[in-house]
Motif scaffolding. Structure first.
Motif, PDB file in Angstrom:
ATOM      1  N   GLN A   1      -4.773   6.297  -0.382  1.00  0.00           N
ATOM      2  CA  GLN A   1      -4.091   5.014  -0.265  1.00  0.00           C
ATOM      3  C   GLN A   1      -4.308   4.207  -1.534  1.00  0.00           C
ATOM      4  O   GLN A   1      -5.422   4.142  -2.061  1.00  0.00           O
ATOM      5  CB  GLN A   1      -4.582   4.236   0.958  1.00  0.00           C
ATOM      6  CG  GLN A   1      -4.172   4.896   2.288  1.00  0.00           C
ATOM      7  CD  GLN A   1      -4.341   3.960   3.459  1.00  0.00           C
ATOM      8  OE1 GLN A   1      -5.378   3.329   3.616  1.00  0.00           O
ATOM      9  NE2 GLN A   1      -3.309   3.864   4.298  1.00  0.00           N
TER      10      GLN A   1
ATOM     11  N   VAL B   1       0.854  -1.181   0.000  1.00  0.00           N
ATOM     12  CA  VAL B   1       0.000   0.000   0.000  1.00  0.00           C
ATOM     13  C   VAL B   1       0.898   1.243   0.000  1.00  0.00           C
ATOM     14  O   VAL B   1       1.825   1.350   0.795  1.00  0.00           O
ATOM     15  CB  VAL B   1      -0.947   0.032   1.216  1.00  0.00           C
ATOM     16  CG1 VAL B   1      -1.691   1.368   1.284  1.00  0.00           C
ATOM     17  CG2 VAL B   1      -1.935  -1.121   1.153  1.00  0.00           C
TER      18      VAL B   1
ATOM     19  N   LYS C   1      -3.462   0.494  -3.305  1.00  0.00           N
ATOM     20  CA  LYS C   1      -3.020  -0.902  -3.223  1.00  0.00           C
ATOM     21  C   LYS C   1      -2.435  -1.286  -4.581  1.00  0.00           C
ATOM     22  O   LYS C   1      -3.080  -1.104  -5.617  1.00  0.00           O
ATOM     23  CB  LYS C   1      -4.212  -1.794  -2.884  1.00  0.00           C
ATOM     24  CG  LYS C   1      -3.905  -3.281  -2.790  1.00  0.00           C
ATOM     25  CD  LYS C   1      -3.322  -3.648  -1.450  1.00  0.00           C
ATOM     26  CE  LYS C   1      -3.223  -5.171  -1.304  1.00  0.00           C
ATOM     27  NZ  LYS C   1      -2.592  -5.562  -0.037  1.00  0.00           N
TER      28      LYS C   1
END
Length: 426
Positions: free
Chosen positions: A242, A234, A244
């Motif tokens: 954020q 992340v 991923k």
């Protein structure tokens, strides 16, 4: 939380090339600036066209060449046979200095030729301890101290003993004594870029061509990654976004990038060994043409002049007013008064005869490139390769001039990205 397969850090030419040529379009580009392009951007101001610094193109890779050929019409480009000079002791001589010493005053020519012929026996060596030792070893005392040493000290803003002998790679214009003597009658042809192309609307034309193929939802501008967790995969940005990811593709400066990994201090020692310089660029637009009507760019070794290189956009684009860039090398931590440097620059342009007393400055723009030139040290290369191998175990890849921390051209950065896409596409 957003998710993507490829998180691309940096929307310079490397990042944009990767996005264009990767088959799986599950990528997201994060760029800290408000527009893509990195240092390959163009300023349009008061009728002048200026790049962030001098960029001149001579694509040799078919895939890249054909990509731009399909997107940019030929009449949008100008093609030039390069004309580069050196302002030296009141003379304007051809570049490179070492191949044109016959254009110097007789006494200086004799000094250079004598020292070149009788240079230390180490001149035949292939391995030198530093860039400076290579200069003395290959070219002798006079050529080195009249041009190569002072010019490169101004360019790199450091002790040249800090640099590796191959700090400039294929871009350094070598010339042995036979080539020097042959050049008394024949023009030097050792340059890697004897001809170049340039877009009539500036280098941003190439960036625009690369940007055409980018889905606007897949590029985030005005935001930067501030931390990366390799365990959770992340990344977090300065706006608390954020992301991923499965892979990270980095083209941002390596010294900054390695500081992003959460809980990992093992890279700090390597970061502390990296060095670089800054370049202050003044883009200047004047009321009328200069008497310098044929030169594309010129080198200035004198320590009495604050800049090391000037370039003439008007001579490339055949425009009717002097439009130019001036480059000043600074050490990484050096602080200067930009306004004072601009005043000094204008004084020195008049001193060199580039600008007349009555040629008014109508417009200007200032750019600080930081980093500009990375300082190449072969002693660090093995450590860097081990570090890159370790990063790849975590699906982290670096590319380009700053991401891979090397001296290379814009096309080389594109080739890095192209090679990486071919690896993933396969």
């Amino acid at each position: 939380m957003q998710t993507c397969k490829y998180l691309v850090i940096g929307a310079g030419v490397s990042g944009l090339t990767f996005a264009n040529f990767i088959n799986d379009k599950d990528y997201l580009i994060v760029e800290k600036s408000q527009e893509p392009g990195g240092f390959c951007r163009t300023i349009y101001q008061d009728g002048y066209i200026w790049d962030y610094a001098g960029h001149f193109f001579h694509f040799a890779t078919d895939k890249i060449k054909n990509f731009f050929k399909n997107k940019i019409k030929d009449d949008e480009l100008v093609y030039k046979k390069k004309c580069t000079k050196i302002f030296y002791n009141g003379l304007i001589i051809d570049f490179p200095f070492q191949a044109n010493i016959h254009q110097l005053e007789k006494s200086e020519f004799i000094d250079c030729l004598y020292d070149l012929y009788f240079r230390e026996k180490q001149g035949s060596k292939e391995v030198f301890e530093s860039f400076l030792q290579m200069l003395y070893g290959k070219f002798g005392i006079s050529i080195t101290e009249k041009f190569l040493k002072p010019y490169n000290e101004k360019l790199y803003a450091c002790d040249l003993d800090m640099l590796d002998q191959d700090a400039m790679g294929r871009f350094f214009p070598y010339a042995d004594i036979g080539q020097v003597i042959r050049n008394f009658k024949n023009d030097y042809s050792g340059s890697y870029n004897a001809e170049f192309m340039y877009p009539k609307r500036g280098a941003m034309v190439f960036v625009d061509a690369l940007s055409e193929g980018i889905d606007r939802d897949k590029i985030i501008l005005g935001e930067q990654v501030t931390s990366i967790n390799l365990e959770t995969k992340v990344a977090t940005t300065n706006k608390n976004r954020q992301i991923k990811f499965e892979y990270i593709i980095n083209s941002s400066p390596l010294n900054q990038f390695l500081g992003l990994f959460e809980g990992n201090t093992s890279y700090k020692e390597f970061i502390n060994t990296l060095s670089w310089n800054k370049v202050l660029v003044f883009n200047l637009g004047f009321a009328k043409k200069s008497s310098i009507k044929d030169i594309h760019w010129a080198y200035i070794p004198s320590k009495d002049i604050n800049f090391y290189r000037v370039g003439f956009y008007d001579n490339i684009l055949d425009s009717d007013k002097l439009s130019m860039y001036v480059e000043i090398g600074l050490s990484a931590n050096q602080q200067i008064d930009i306004d004072e440097q601009l005043k000094l620059t204008l004084i020195n342009l008049k001193k060199l005869g580039i600008v007349d007393e009555d040629n008014e400055l109508l417009s200007h723009a200032t750019i600080m490139m930081d980093p500009a030139y990375v300082h190449v040290d072969s002693k660090l290369e093995e450590t860097k390769q081990l570090l890159k191998s370790e990063l790849q175990k975590h699906n982290v890849f670096v590319m380009g001039r700053y991401g891979d921390w090397k001296y290379c051209s814009i096309e080389d950065s594109m080739r890095d990205a192209l090679a990486l896409t071919e690896k993933f596409n396969a």
